[in-house]
Write a protein that holds these residues in place. Sequence first.
Motif, short mmCIF file in Angstrom:
data_model
loop_
_atom_site.label_atom_id
_atom_site.label_comp_id
_atom_site.label_asym_id
_atom_site.label_seq_id
_atom_site.Cartn_x
_atom_site.Cartn_y
_atom_site.Cartn_z
N VAL A 144 0.84 -1.19 0.00
CA VAL A 144 0.00 0.00 0.00
C VAL A 144 0.88 1.24 0.00
N THR A 145 0.51 2.18 -0.85
CA THR A 145 1.11 3.51 -0.84
C THR A 145 0.00 4.53 -0.62
N TRP A 146 0.19 5.37 0.41
CA TRP A 146 -0.80 6.41 0.71
C TRP A 146 -0.05 7.74 0.66
N THR A 147 -0.38 8.54 -0.33
CA THR A 147 0.31 9.81 -0.54
C THR A 147 -0.65 10.97 -0.37
N LEU A 150 3.96 -0.96 3.58
CA LEU A 150 3.09 0.21 3.70
C LEU A 150 3.96 1.47 3.74
N THR A 151 3.69 2.35 2.80
CA THR A 151 4.41 3.62 2.74
C THR A 151 3.40 4.75 2.76
N ALA A 152 3.47 5.60 3.81
CA ALA A 152 2.57 6.74 3.93
C ALA A 152 3.40 8.01 3.87
N THR A 153 3.04 8.92 2.96
CA THR A 153 3.82 10.14 2.77
C THR A 153 2.87 11.33 2.71
N GLY A 154 3.26 12.40 3.41
CA GLY A 154 2.47 13.63 3.38
C GLY A 154 1.13 13.48 4.07
N ILE A 155 1.07 12.70 5.12
CA ILE A 155 -0.16 12.43 5.84
C ILE A 155 -0.21 13.25 7.13
N VAL A 156 -1.36 13.82 7.39
CA VAL A 156 -1.60 14.52 8.64
C VAL A 156 -2.35 13.58 9.58
N PHE A 157 -1.76 13.29 10.74
CA PHE A 157 -2.39 12.43 11.74
C PHE A 157 -2.92 13.31 12.87
N ASP A 158 -4.12 12.96 13.36
CA ASP A 158 -4.64 13.72 14.50
C ASP A 158 -5.73 12.92 15.19
N ALA A 159 -5.61 12.80 16.52
CA ALA A 159 -6.67 12.28 17.39
C ALA A 159 -7.08 10.86 17.07
N ASN A 160 -6.16 10.05 16.56
CA ASN A 160 -6.44 8.63 16.39
C ASN A 160 -6.18 7.90 17.71
N THR A 161 -6.87 6.80 17.95
CA THR A 161 -6.73 6.10 19.23
C THR A 161 -6.61 4.60 19.03
N ALA A 162 -5.73 3.99 19.90
CA ALA A 162 -5.59 2.54 19.97
C ALA A 162 -4.70 2.22 21.15
N PRO A 163 -4.88 1.06 21.81
CA PRO A 163 -3.98 0.70 22.91
C PRO A 163 -2.53 0.60 22.46
N GLU A 164 -2.29 0.12 21.21
CA GLU A 164 -0.93 0.02 20.67
C GLU A 164 -0.88 0.79 19.35
N GLY A 184 6.24 -6.22 8.98
CA GLY A 184 6.59 -5.98 7.59
C GLY A 184 7.43 -4.73 7.43
N THR A 185 7.34 -4.13 6.26
CA THR A 185 8.08 -2.91 5.95
C THR A 185 7.11 -1.74 5.98
N MET A 186 7.42 -0.73 6.84
CA MET A 186 6.49 0.37 7.02
C MET A 186 7.24 1.68 7.19
N SER A 187 6.77 2.69 6.47
CA SER A 187 7.35 4.02 6.60
C SER A 187 6.23 5.04 6.64
N VAL A 188 6.30 5.95 7.64
CA VAL A 188 5.27 6.97 7.80
C VAL A 188 5.93 8.33 7.73
N ASN A 189 5.55 9.10 6.71
CA ASN A 189 6.10 10.44 6.51
C ASN A 189 7.63 10.43 6.55
#
Length: 739
Positions: free
Chosen positions: A674-677, A701-715, A724-729
């Motif tokens: 997955v690529t999320w741009t 999973l590659t996420a680029t140029g994503i704005v994160f805000d107010a997401n919730t999870a125990p982990e 796997g292979t994961m990159s965020v911004n």
Amino acid sequence: MVASAFALAAFAVAPAAAEPAASPASDATAATAATATTVSAASTAPRNKQGKASRTWKVRTEKQLRTAVRKANRTKAKDRIVLVRTIRFATGRSARGGVGRGDLDVRADLVVLGRGRTINAKKVDRVFDVRSGTRLVIKRAKLRNGAPAETESGGLIRSRGTVEVRKSHLLSSTVTGAGASGGAVMNEGGTLRLVDTRVRGNEAERAGGGIEAAGGSTFLVRTRLTGNATGAVPGNGGGLHLTGTGDVLVRDGLVSGNTASAEGGGLWNSATGTFVVERTTIRRNSAAGAAADQGGGGLFNDGGSLTVRGSEIHDNTATGAAGSGGGVLNNLGTLVVATTEVRDNTAPRAGGGIEANLGSTTLVGSTLRANSTGAAPGNGGGLHLTGAGKVLVDTTQVLGNTAVEGGGLWNAATGQLSVTGSTISGNTATGAAADQGGGGIYSDGTTSVSGSTIASNTATGAAGSGGGVLNNQGTLTLTGTTVQGNAAKRAGGGIEANLGTTTVARSVLQSNDAGTAPGNGGGLHLTGTGSVEVTQTKVYDNTAVEGGGLWNSATGTMVVRDTHLRGNTASGAAADQGGGAIYNDGGDVEVMGATIEANRATGAAGSGGGVLSLNGDLTVGWTNLDGNTAPRAGGAVEVNGGSADLSNVNARGNATGAAPGNGGALHITGAGTVTWTDGSITGNDASNEGGGLWNSSAGVLTATGIVFDANTAPEGPDAYNDGGTMSVNGVPVLPGTGT
């Protein structure tokens, strides 16, 4: 000398302007006066334009009638005959010999005033034989029991001239032998007018159980054709049959209970004929032809022009083994049905209401209601098109019809069906195979639907598909149309696309249900290597096991543009089931400019509340994913194998349940990529890991140029990498960790 005196006494000559009296007393007085005084017709009767005197004859016996016709034939005046009593032909008389024997040869203009009395031919011959250039008018008479010589036509009247019958009855007559037609009347190229008249219980061997028109012009006004029948060779036109290039008008009448052994139980039009039916009821007629191009219980058009306006066609049947067109069969011709109701008609093969075999068929402002087919094969409950014909259904209601395929309408592989401004509702298709169904419409060819409503139709067979519409390897285009509340057992609650090309534009797919066998594509389902495009459409509140809104096959291509998918539900319980709004089973899906909101995967391990892509290629751009939910994983998007490319996508307020509850916005299962741009991931929630994003142990999973805000999870409230292979911004997320 005695015979001559009797003949004089038998005929009272009166001025043509004096209408004969109706009472027995008056008749007796007139007869007494005639006996006492001999009056010269030439001196007392009014004269016509040629200066010939018109005479009125009062008759009581067959002999008097024959004498009156013979004398009338000797003048160009329009004489009148008044029936004082019922006339019965003597049996045992030879049918040959002109006026004196057999039928009455009319060779000059004549008016017969029956005053409710009968001429009974007693099966001796027909009653009248009218030559070309002659006019016969019959008023308030009953003609019955005609039977000319074998092979001759016209049981009561045969005419090459002009015949007008008013307020009369033509009854119980028969023509037999090869070619014999027109059980009551044979119009041989002349002009026939029947007004306020009943034609009942007549039979013809060839055609036209009641009336045969061989060319010429035939007009029936406020006339009843009832209980007439044809024989078997060929057996067409139980009520009325037109041969050759002629014109027929039936207006304000009744055509009921007639039978044909092959075609056109009620009415039959020729290949070169022009036939118009207005404000007439055509009911309970039957045609027994066994071939697929035979039938037409009510009407049969054999290639000519047939127009039906303001009428009712109901309870007619095509009864032959492959008989078609319970109400109407248009065979190679031009049919227009306007402001007419076609209801409760049946046919074994196809076209319970109307069968169109090639040709051109147009329905305008009409109703097809509660028509049905049998099971051989049983297609097109309301209307069926065979071959490369054209059908237009405009501002028409197609309601409550039943068939194996195409409960409402059925289009052939080479046919063209256009539906505009119409309602198709409550129809049923019972076919059990996966490529059967189409409760509202079944199309093998090219079908377009615009500005219409397709609602509450069902495909009820074990694997029946396309509750509203089934496009079977053809081309289907829906524009500005609402597909609502339809249901299927297998797939495509609203629309099933089996291969072919399907386009849905500026339309609504709402509250359709795909059933449970397997139950895929509540709004629309694509089977096989087909293509689907959904643009500027509302996909609301549909339900299925997989793909509550839309379902794409492993070899299919689906494009969704500028579309709103809301409130759809997928109930599948397995981890690879779900896709509340969209399910991709391995094919190519592209979603652009869409809003995908409040959709749900509700099964125990259901995934992809908004979208589930299984081993396929998914592209999403300029799209909002809001408030979607799934119990297991991928509140908004589940990618199970395959690849996904998201660009300028916003995910907000999506959530997972607790089984296990990973990837509030997006979840990857297996070796997915997955690529999320560009875009935003805000306010999403996962019960376990990855409030925003979750990557599998084999995923990329590659996420680029994503704005994160107010997401919730125990982990990992924003993101979690399960190995796997994961990159965020631009920042790697290590296996077993979150951010």
